[in-house]
Design a protein around this motif. Structure first.
Motif, short mmCIF file in Angstrom:
data_model
loop_
_atom_site.label_atom_id
_atom_site.label_comp_id
_atom_site.label_asym_id
_atom_site.label_seq_id
_atom_site.Cartn_x
_atom_site.Cartn_y
_atom_site.Cartn_z
N LEU A 1 28.66 -41.95 43.91
CA LEU A 1 29.73 -41.48 44.54
C LEU A 1 31.13 -41.63 43.54
O LEU A 1 31.75 -40.95 43.52
CB LEU A 1 29.88 -42.02 46.03
N ARG A 2 30.89 -42.90 42.94
CA ARG A 2 32.25 -43.14 42.03
C ARG A 2 32.14 -42.15 41.10
O ARG A 2 33.23 -41.88 40.60
CB ARG A 2 32.02 -44.73 41.51
N GLU A 3 31.12 -41.45 40.45
CA GLU A 3 31.21 -40.78 39.47
C GLU A 3 31.63 -39.33 39.92
O GLU A 3 32.66 -38.49 39.33
CB GLU A 3 29.59 -40.32 38.88
N VAL A 4 31.62 -38.95 41.17
CA VAL A 4 31.98 -37.67 41.78
C VAL A 4 33.58 -37.93 42.25
O VAL A 4 34.26 -37.16 41.94
CB VAL A 4 31.11 -37.62 42.95
N GLU B 1 32.06 -30.28 35.89
CA GLU B 1 33.20 -29.32 36.05
C GLU B 1 33.06 -28.62 37.18
O GLU B 1 34.06 -28.22 37.82
CB GLU B 1 32.90 -28.44 34.50
N ASP B 2 32.01 -28.14 37.68
CA ASP B 2 31.52 -27.56 38.73
C ASP B 2 32.16 -28.14 40.08
O ASP B 2 32.87 -27.61 40.80
CB ASP B 2 30.17 -27.40 39.07
N LEU B 3 31.96 -29.52 40.35
CA LEU B 3 32.45 -30.32 41.53
C LEU B 3 33.95 -30.34 41.11
O LEU B 3 34.72 -30.43 42.20
CB LEU B 3 31.72 -31.66 41.47
N ASN B 4 34.71 -30.63 40.03
CA ASN B 4 35.76 -30.70 39.76
C ASN B 4 36.64 -29.48 40.14
O ASN B 4 37.64 -29.55 40.85
CB ASN B 4 36.24 -30.96 38.12
N LYS B 5 36.17 -28.31 39.94
CA LYS B 5 36.57 -26.80 40.26
C LYS B 5 36.58 -26.73 42.08
O LYS B 5 37.45 -26.19 42.54
CB LYS B 5 35.95 -25.81 39.65
#
Length: 152
Positions: free
Chosen positions: A118-121, A88-92
């Motif tokens: 990286l693919r997860e991010v 959620e933090d990286l999405n934001k």
């Protein structure tokens, strides 16, 4: 990552401003410690940037990449550690980066996939990178370049 952090065109932001001394015996460090100075120009959280929409032509996004680190880890002290809600933090964070970019603005994203691939991010943002590079299998650091379209 910055060659010239004092350049007037650069704004270095972090959520911390502190000096930390941590244990480090790497590379023949005789003292057994390392002192890390974190001195941003602006204190902020990448999930809620204090800037108006379309403020920047270029944003460099280098979030923490560790999900597991000991309490005395110098890597965590220097680069920070992701929360339990890191997805959620990286999405934001991605959403904020694109919000503050002008149309056709460029996002440079740095990620080390030591603990999170990286693919997860990249699955956390609807935006696709234009290009990028890796520094090899051992280092695992990726540099990706995105460009904002003309619509948010």
């Amino acid at each position: 990552m910055w060659f010239d952090r004092k350049n007037p065109n650069v704004l270095f932001a972090d959520r911390r401003s502190e000096t930390i001394t941590v244990t480090d015996r790497s590379h023949g460090n005789a003292s057994g410690t390392r002192t890390i100075h974190i001195a941003p120009d602006t204190l902020m959280d990448f999930r809620a940037m204090p800037f108006p929409d379309e403020t920047f032509k270029l944003v460099a996004f280098d979030p923490p990449h560790l999900v597991q680190a000991g309490p005395k880890s110098w890597l965590a002290a220097k680069y920070g550690k992701l929360s339990d809600n890191w997805r959620e933090d990286l999405n934001k964070g991605f959403a904020e980066c694109f919000r503050v970019l002008e149309p056709h603005g460029v996002l440079v994203f740095k990620w080390n996939e030591t603990q999170v691939k990286l693919r997860e991010v990249l699955a956390l943002t609807p935006h696709q990178p234009l290009f990028g590079n890796t520094s090899g299998k051992k280092a695992g650091t990726h540099w990706l370049v995105f460009m904002k379209g003309t619509t948010p």
